[in-house]
Write an enzyme that holds these catalytic residues in place. Structure first.
Site, PDB file in Angstrom:
ATOM      1  N   LYS A  23       0.650  -1.160  -0.057  1.00 39.17           N
ATOM      2  CA  LYS A  23       0.119  -0.038  -0.346  1.00 39.17           C
ATOM      3  C   LYS A  23       0.908   1.236  -0.060  1.00 39.17           C
ATOM      4  CE  LYS A  23      -1.964   2.113   3.697  1.00 39.17           C
ATOM      5  NZ  LYS A  23      -1.618   3.602   3.966  1.00 39.17           N
ATOM      6  N   ASN A  24       2.382   0.790   0.929  1.00 40.88           N
ATOM      7  CA  ASN A  24       2.720   2.801   1.054  1.00 40.88           C
ATOM      8  C   ASN A  24       3.645   2.672  -0.281  1.00 40.88           C
ATOM      9  OD1 ASN A  24       1.201   2.706   3.419  1.00 40.88           O
ATOM     10  ND2 ASN A  24       2.518   2.170   4.974  1.00 40.88           N
ATOM     11  N   ARG A  93      -3.884   9.383   3.384  1.00 41.64           N
ATOM     12  CA  ARG A  93      -2.366  10.317   3.666  1.00 41.64           C
ATOM     13  C   ARG A  93      -2.007  10.694   2.191  1.00 41.64           C
ATOM     14  NH1 ARG A  93       0.288  14.382   6.798  1.00 41.64           N
ATOM     15  NH2 ARG A  93       2.321  13.814   6.439  1.00 41.64           N
ATOM     16  N   ASP A 117      -5.197   8.141   9.046  1.00 35.11           N
ATOM     17  CA  ASP A 117      -4.912   7.482  10.183  1.00 35.11           C
ATOM     18  C   ASP A 117      -4.518   8.234  11.159  1.00 35.11           C
ATOM     19  OD1 ASP A 117      -5.366   4.893   8.714  1.00 35.11           O
ATOM     20  OD2 ASP A 117      -3.502   4.541   8.832  1.00 35.11           O
ATOM     21  N   ASP A 309       4.035   1.126  12.000  1.00 32.70           N
ATOM     22  CA  ASP A 309       2.879   0.373  11.597  1.00 32.70           C
ATOM     23  C   ASP A 309       2.750  -1.477  12.403  1.00 32.70           C
ATOM     24  OD1 ASP A 309       2.495   2.687  10.219  1.00 32.70           O
ATOM     25  OD2 ASP A 309       2.677   1.679   8.238  1.00 32.70           O
ATOM     26  N   VAL A 331       7.168   7.273  16.447  1.00 34.57           N
ATOM     27  CA  VAL A 331       7.149   7.894  15.554  1.00 34.57           C
ATOM     28  C   VAL A 331       5.695   8.623  15.897  1.00 34.57           C
ATOM     29  CG1 VAL A 331       6.891   7.825  13.179  1.00 34.57           C
ATOM     30  CG2 VAL A 331       8.787   6.014  14.068  1.00 34.57           C
TER      31      VAL A 331
HETATM   32  C1  UD1 Z   1       4.280   7.167   6.052  1.00 35.48           C
HETATM   33  C2  UD1 Z   1       2.960   5.537   5.924  1.00 35.48           C
HETATM   34  C3  UD1 Z   1       2.774   5.038   7.398  1.00 35.48           C
HETATM   35  C4  UD1 Z   1       4.080   4.840   8.513  1.00 35.48           C
HETATM   36  C5  UD1 Z   1       5.052   6.236   8.789  1.00 35.48           C
HETATM   37  C6  UD1 Z   1       6.364   5.928   9.280  1.00 35.48           C
HETATM   38  C7  UD1 Z   1       2.252   5.898   3.987  1.00 35.48           C
HETATM   39  C8  UD1 Z   1       0.816   6.317   3.116  1.00 35.48           C
HETATM   40  N1  UD1 Z   1       2.306   6.197   5.049  1.00 35.48           N
HETATM   41  O1  UD1 Z   1       3.736   7.992   7.019  1.00 35.48           O
HETATM   42  O2  UD1 Z   1       1.928   3.901   7.553  1.00 35.48           O
HETATM   43  O3  UD1 Z   1       3.326   4.940   9.486  1.00 35.48           O
HETATM   44  O4  UD1 Z   1       5.199   6.586   7.313  1.00 35.48           O
HETATM   45  O5  UD1 Z   1       7.648   4.625   9.008  1.00 35.48           O
HETATM   46  O6  UD1 Z   1       3.483   5.469   3.345  1.00 35.48           O
HETATM   47  N2  UD1 Z   1       6.697  15.145  10.231  1.00 35.48           N
HETATM   48  C9  UD1 Z   1       7.181  16.099  10.425  1.00 35.48           C
HETATM   49  N3  UD1 Z   1       7.101  17.249   9.476  1.00 35.48           N
HETATM   50  C10 UD1 Z   1       6.802  16.777   7.972  1.00 35.48           C
HETATM   51  C11 UD1 Z   1       6.564  14.977   8.002  1.00 35.48           C
HETATM   52  C12 UD1 Z   1       7.098  14.038   9.337  1.00 35.48           C
HETATM   53  O7  UD1 Z   1       7.111  16.323  11.674  1.00 35.48           O
HETATM   54  O8  UD1 Z   1       6.671  17.188   7.638  1.00 35.48           O
HETATM   55  C13 UD1 Z   1       6.700  13.975  11.725  1.00 35.48           C
HETATM   56  C14 UD1 Z   1       5.251  12.510  11.887  1.00 35.48           C
HETATM   57  O9  UD1 Z   1       4.986  13.816  12.660  1.00 35.48           O
HETATM   58  C15 UD1 Z   1       5.680  11.871  12.699  1.00 35.48           C
HETATM   59  C16 UD1 Z   1       7.263  11.179  11.597  1.00 35.48           C
HETATM   60  O10 UD1 Z   1       7.927  12.461  11.309  1.00 35.48           O
HETATM   61  O11 UD1 Z   1       5.771  11.896  13.695  1.00 35.48           O
HETATM   62  C17 UD1 Z   1       7.700  10.056  10.446  1.00 35.48           C
HETATM   63  O12 UD1 Z   1       6.492  10.729   9.305  1.00 35.48           O
HETATM   64  P1  UD1 Z   1       6.422  10.206   7.776  1.00 35.48           P
HETATM   65  O13 UD1 Z   1       7.783   9.462   8.213  1.00 35.48           O
HETATM   66  O14 UD1 Z   1       6.541  11.620   7.071  1.00 35.48           O
HETATM   67  O15 UD1 Z   1       5.444   9.157   7.809  1.00 35.48           O
HETATM   68  P2  UD1 Z   1       4.431   9.463   6.658  1.00 35.48           P
HETATM   69  O16 UD1 Z   1       5.013   9.419   4.994  1.00 35.48           O
HETATM   70  O17 UD1 Z   1       2.955  10.257   6.742  1.00 35.48           O
END
Ligand code: UD1
Length: 427
Positions: A23-24, A93, A117, A309, A331
């Site tokens: 999915k991701n 997302r 989520d 996850d 995370v």
């Molecule tokens: C992706 C996955 C999700 C998984 C996550 C971490 C998808 C659709 N989703 O989410 O299933 O749980 O990776 O492995 O691929 N953050 C910031 N600022 C930003 C971006 C992120 O502070 O601009 C923080 C987030 O709040 C979080 C951490 O960084 O605490 C990780 O987020 P990120 O790796 O970006 O997760 P997603 O890409 O949203």
């Protein structure tokens, strides 16, 4: 009409299960199709709700998208709209991943803030800062990210945290920027490598895929391609935990076991016997859990650390293990909401900040529980399989977003789960 699962406790899951595309990964690969005019074909796509939602997002900017089983075909026109604002945006997302390609290709984008989520605060500051470094303006206005540039240029970008989404968006903008971009502290997830491979097939020049430093030499244009999505390591790991939690014996095919090195090592420490296979014909592993699992500790971190996850599955396993486990969530702070549902099932668990202490009990006991996100929902199903009685898992639409044929697969493995439709919600 609403649906819940009746999960009958006491099953030992045994047999084989096939894992399809991640999915991701698939959702980001679909977004990458925006970077090239013409028809891109993506194979091994999972049949989950998020794929048609992402198709709607792409249609909203002018693409034609066809979904036929595990095949997704995206035709991107020469003229694309820069405005992605459809109701589908708020449901996942990954919809935010159209931001990078639109800025890369059109030098401007208006993209509705994404949904997804409810697992904690999910800001976009690193996405925006990265685009600003590449020469774009970026602000949030009227519920959208608005980005604009005269032209994009290469830049040195340091991420505060190896964010998956920020790495992907910056990468997809940088492939069409003038000059060289270096993304430091980049995410190293297998899904990032998958995206880099597809972009390379499209003609992008990227070095360092799978390391913390991605170097991108911008090109003038990309061409469409055909790409096969990597197997879903989170779904593969779900089956591994399903075997360990139910003292079962499951062979999982279609996922690279190297993507699960740490997970499988943890499960070995919990007492599982695991053999892996990995050749051009067949990839996967067999996991057998003979006795009650032994408690182990888990700490979530970006890849190659233990994936956030998978944290609900770690909690479910710990809940019935012999001994006490400490689980640390680094995370997403809100993911421990899941623990309240586990307590309903009789788990002896408590949280303190981003730590949870789980003292294993011999048996859980059934109760109605509510899924708060995809993985929490699947974790509750696994817990229900080893709870006495029938556990009702509500809000299962979350699970359907991430697990193709979950109930069917569980039943084929010897579980007893029924999907029940009702007119009223239990609340
Ligand atoms: C992706 C996955 C999700 C998984 C996550 C971490 C998808 C659709 N989703 O989410 O299933 O749980 O990776 O492995 O691929 N953050 C910031 N600022 C930003 C971006 C992120 O502070 O601009 C923080 C987030 O709040 C979080 C951490 O960084 O605490 C990780 O987020 P990120 O790796 O970006 O997760 P997603 O890409 O949203």
């Amino acid at each position: 009409m609403t649906e819940h699962f009746d999960v009958y406790g006491g099953a030992r899951l045994t047999g084989e299960v096939a894992v399809v595309g991640a999915k991701n990964s698939v959702l980001k690969l679909m977004a990458a199709a925006l970077l090239a005019e013409g028809t891109t074909t993506i194979t091994n796509c999972p049949t989950i709700l998020d794929v048609p939602l992402m198709a709607d997002v792409l249609r909203s900017v002018g693409c034609e998208v066809a979904i036929d089983g595990d095949l997704v075909t995206i035709t991107t026109p020469a003229e694309l709209s820069h405005h992605a604002d459809t109701s589908a945006m708020g449901k996942l997302r990954a919809s935010v991943c159209v931001l990078g390609p639109l800025v890369g290709r059109l030098k401007r984008a208006v993209v509705a803030l994404p949904g997804g989520d409810a697992i904690g605060s999910r800001p976009l500051d690193m996405h925006q800062n990265g685009l600003r470094k590449l020469g774009a303006t970026s602000e949030i206005a009227h519920g959208c990210v608005v980005a604009e540039a005269d032209g994009l240029h290469g830049a040195q970008i340091w991420l505060d945290f190896p964010s998956v989404g920020a790495t992907e968006n910056i990468l997809m903008a940088a492939v069409l920027a003038k000059g060289t971009t270096v993304i430091d502290n980049a995410a190293r997830e297998p899904e990032i490598i998958d995206l880099c491979r597809m972009l390379q097939q499209m003609g992008a020049h990227i070095e360092g895929a799978g390391t913390s430093t991605l170097t991108v030499h911008g090109v003038d244009e990309l061409r469409p391609t055909t790409h096969r999505v990597i197997g879903d390591r989170i779904v593969g790991a779900t089956w591994a935990f399903a075997a360990a939690t139910t003292r079962g014996d499951i062979t999982v095919r279609g996922v690279d076991p190297h993507h699960l090195d740490l997970v499988l090592e943890k499960l070995r420490l919990a007492g599982a016997e695991i053999t892996t296979f990995n050749d051009s014909e067949d990839q996967g592993f067999r996991i057998v859990q003979h006795d009650r699992p032994i408690a182990v500790d888990f700490v979530t971190l970006p890849y190659p650390g233990f994936a956030t996850d998978l944290q609900p599955f770690a909690v479910a396993l710990s809940a019935i293990s012999d001994g006490t486990s400490m689980i640390t969530e680094n995370v997403y702070e809100a993911r421990f909401r899941f623990i309240d549902e586990m307590v309903r099932l009789g788990a002896d668990a408590r949280t303190d900040g981003h730590h949870a202490v789980v003292r294993g009990v011999e048996k859980l006991s059934s109760a109605p529980v509510w899924a708060s996100d995809i993985r929490a929902g699947a974790g509750l199903v696994l817990a229900g399989l080893c709870a006495e009685g029938i556990t009702e898992v509500w809000d299962v639409f979350h699970i359907d977003r991430g697990y193709p044929y979950f109930v069917e697969n569980l039943n084929r493995l010897g579980g007893h789960i029924e999907r029940v439709s009702s007119v009223t919600e239990r609340g």
